[in-house]
Enzyme design. Structure first.
Site, PDB file in Angstrom:
ATOM      1  N   ASP A  22      33.387 -14.407   2.775  1.00 55.74           N
ATOM      2  CA  ASP A  22      32.706 -13.314   2.065  1.00 55.74           C
ATOM      3  C   ASP A  22      31.337 -13.763   1.549  1.00 55.74           C
ATOM      4  O   ASP A  22      31.126 -14.937   1.256  1.00 55.74           O
ATOM      5  CB  ASP A  22      33.587 -12.843   0.896  1.00 55.74           C
ATOM      6  CG  ASP A  22      33.175 -11.463   0.403  1.00 55.74           C
ATOM      7  OD1 ASP A  22      32.498 -10.730   1.148  1.00 55.74           O
ATOM      8  OD2 ASP A  22      33.540 -11.126  -0.741  1.00 55.74           O
ATOM      9  N   ASN A  70      36.990  -2.295   6.088  1.00 59.24           N
ATOM     10  CA  ASN A  70      35.551  -2.483   6.352  1.00 59.24           C
ATOM     11  C   ASN A  70      34.948  -1.352   7.202  1.00 59.24           C
ATOM     12  O   ASN A  70      33.727  -1.228   7.294  1.00 59.24           O
ATOM     13  CB  ASN A  70      35.264  -3.843   6.990  1.00 59.24           C
ATOM     14  CG  ASN A  70      35.364  -5.008   6.023  1.00 59.24           C
ATOM     15  OD1 ASN A  70      35.763  -6.116   6.383  1.00 59.24           O
ATOM     16  ND2 ASN A  70      35.006  -4.780   4.761  1.00 59.24           N
TER      17      ASN A  70
HETATM   18  C1  IPE Z   1      36.889  -9.182   2.542  1.00 54.20           C
HETATM   19  O1  IPE Z   1      35.606  -8.990   2.095  1.00 54.20           O
HETATM   20  C2  IPE Z   1      36.947  -8.963   4.030  1.00 54.20           C
HETATM   21  C3  IPE Z   1      36.279  -9.971   4.841  1.00 54.20           C
HETATM   22  C4  IPE Z   1      35.708 -11.035   4.402  1.00 54.20           C
HETATM   23  C5  IPE Z   1      36.322  -9.704   6.239  1.00 54.20           C
HETATM   24  P1  IPE Z   1      35.116  -7.571   1.518  1.00 54.20           P
HETATM   25  O2  IPE Z   1      33.691  -7.754   1.139  1.00 54.20           O
HETATM   26  O3  IPE Z   1      35.432  -6.497   2.471  1.00 54.20           O
HETATM   27  O4  IPE Z   1      36.063  -7.404   0.244  1.00 54.20           O
HETATM   28  P2  IPE Z   1      35.858  -6.520  -1.060  1.00 54.20           P
HETATM   29  O5  IPE Z   1      35.450  -5.149  -0.629  1.00 54.20           O
HETATM   30  O6  IPE Z   1      34.787  -7.187  -1.870  1.00 54.20           O
HETATM   31  O7  IPE Z   1      37.197  -6.578  -1.729  1.00 54.20           O
HETATM   32  C1  IPE Z   2      31.781 -10.575   4.521  1.00 55.82           C
HETATM   33  O1  IPE Z   2      30.548 -10.443   3.897  1.00 55.82           O
HETATM   34  C2  IPE Z   2      31.752 -10.061   5.931  1.00 55.82           C
HETATM   35  C3  IPE Z   2      32.506  -8.826   6.127  1.00 55.82           C
HETATM   36  C4  IPE Z   2      33.254  -8.228   5.243  1.00 55.82           C
HETATM   37  C5  IPE Z   2      32.409  -8.224   7.442  1.00 55.82           C
HETATM   38  P1  IPE Z   2      30.131  -9.108   3.144  1.00 55.82           P
HETATM   39  O2  IPE Z   2      29.411  -8.221   4.105  1.00 55.82           O
HETATM   40  O3  IPE Z   2      31.284  -8.486   2.472  1.00 55.82           O
HETATM   41  O4  IPE Z   2      29.111  -9.684   2.086  1.00 55.82           O
HETATM   42  P2  IPE Z   2      28.959  -9.227   0.581  1.00 55.82           P
HETATM   43  O5  IPE Z   2      30.297  -9.395  -0.082  1.00 55.82           O
HETATM   44  O6  IPE Z   2      28.502  -7.798   0.588  1.00 55.82           O
HETATM   45  O7  IPE Z   2      27.934 -10.160   0.025  1.00 55.82           O
HETATM   46 MG    MG Z   3      32.092  -8.754   0.620  1.00 48.95          MG
END
Ligand code: IPE
Ligand code: IPE
Ligand code: MG
Length: 245
Positions: A22, A70
């Site tokens: 993340d 997502n």
């Molecule tokens: C968790 O991250 C999913 C992945 C890393 C693929 P998210 O960014 O989707 O999680 P939330 O929304 O902060 O819980």
């Molecule tokens: C994780 O990074 C990747 C996916 C969930 C696909 P994020 O896109 O959630 O990055 P942040 O949490 O917004 O920084």
């Molecule tokens: Mg995230």
């Protein structure tokens, strides 16, 4: 650098690591870049981290790349991510599985919602690398709740009329890997975000503030050092307490 060699892994049974990758969006934002640039930067470090974990004697790595939630993101970001997954599998991963006969890639999650092109690439890679000793489970359109419901339905379809933990475990997406000993989440949020709900019953959990594209092998080493300091009791007592009783 093999500071945690195989012996140490075996001693404390660190054989299965899961990572919630993340922080890509925040990494890009901090640089004034589009979020999609964060995903590209994140993809670039995956291979190095995997190789490092393997060098440490770990056989099972599960990476959270895209959750069932997502899809709620803007279409542009989702489309870019799907294209990135395809390109990554078609170039980097295909090359690894062709050149490295120890590397097995399994794509876990509901493949039905993926495009036909991406789904077929996932299947090609799984078939090419099946049965090898170092397993990377890549979680794509993965949800922990979906995993459990899918496992239950598959078991019922196979004729099971009453489920047990042992039966359900056989149908869960990660059935070829032991439950994670250690779950690492980058990006600083203390939550599980629907990752491996069934499998993490007794996993150790470490949250790093580091954003995924900035993660280094040294960060991984520090996590593993912390893991070895944890006292895992699995609901029981420490051995010395048990002996006293
Ligand atoms: C968790 O991250 C999913 C992945 C890393 C693929 P998210 O960014 O989707 O999680 P939330 O929304 O902060 O819980
Ligand atoms: C994780 O990074 C990747 C996916 C969930 C696909 P994020 O896109 O959630 O990055 P942040 O949490 O917004 O920084
Ligand atoms: Mg995230």
């Amino acid at each position: 650098m093999k500071i945690f060699g195989k012996d140490k892994s075996e001693e404390k049974k660190l054989d299965s690591v899961a990572i919630i990758m993340d922080g890509n969006g925040r990494w890009a934002k901090a640089r004034g870049l589009d979020r999609t640039m964060g995903h590209k930067a994140g993809a670039k470090i995956v291979q190095g981290i995997l190789e490092h974990l393997r060098d440490l004697g770990i056989h099972h790595v599960t990476l959270y790349a895209f959750s069932t939630e997502n899809w709620k993101r803007p279409k542009r970001e989702v489309d870019m991510l799907m294209e990135l997954f395809y390109q990554y599998l078609d170039t980097v991963v295909l090359k690894i599985v062709k050149e490295d006969e120890s590397f097995c890639m399994r794509i876990i999650g509901d493949k039905q919602r993926l495009s036909e092109k991406l789904r077929n690439k996932c299947i090609e890679i799984e078939e090419l690398s099946a049965g090898r000793p170092f397993i990377c489970n890549l979680a794509l359109n993965y949800g922990g709740r979906d995993d459990i419901v899918n496992a239950a339905n598959s078991a019922i379809n196979d004729g099971h009329t009453e489920l047990t933990e042992e039966i359900l475990s056989r149908y869960i997406y990660t059935s070829s890997s032991p439950d994670p000993d250690l779950v690492i989440r980058t990006g600083g949020d203390f939550r599980i975000s629907n990752f491996l709900l069934w499998q993490i019953a007794y996993s150790e959990f470490i949250v790093l503030d580091t954003l995924w594209p900035d993660l280094t092998n040294e960060d991984i080493d520090r996590c593993i050092e912390h893991f070895y300091k944890r006292n895992r009791r699995f609901g029981g007592l420490d051995p010395e307490e048990t002996n006293k009783a």
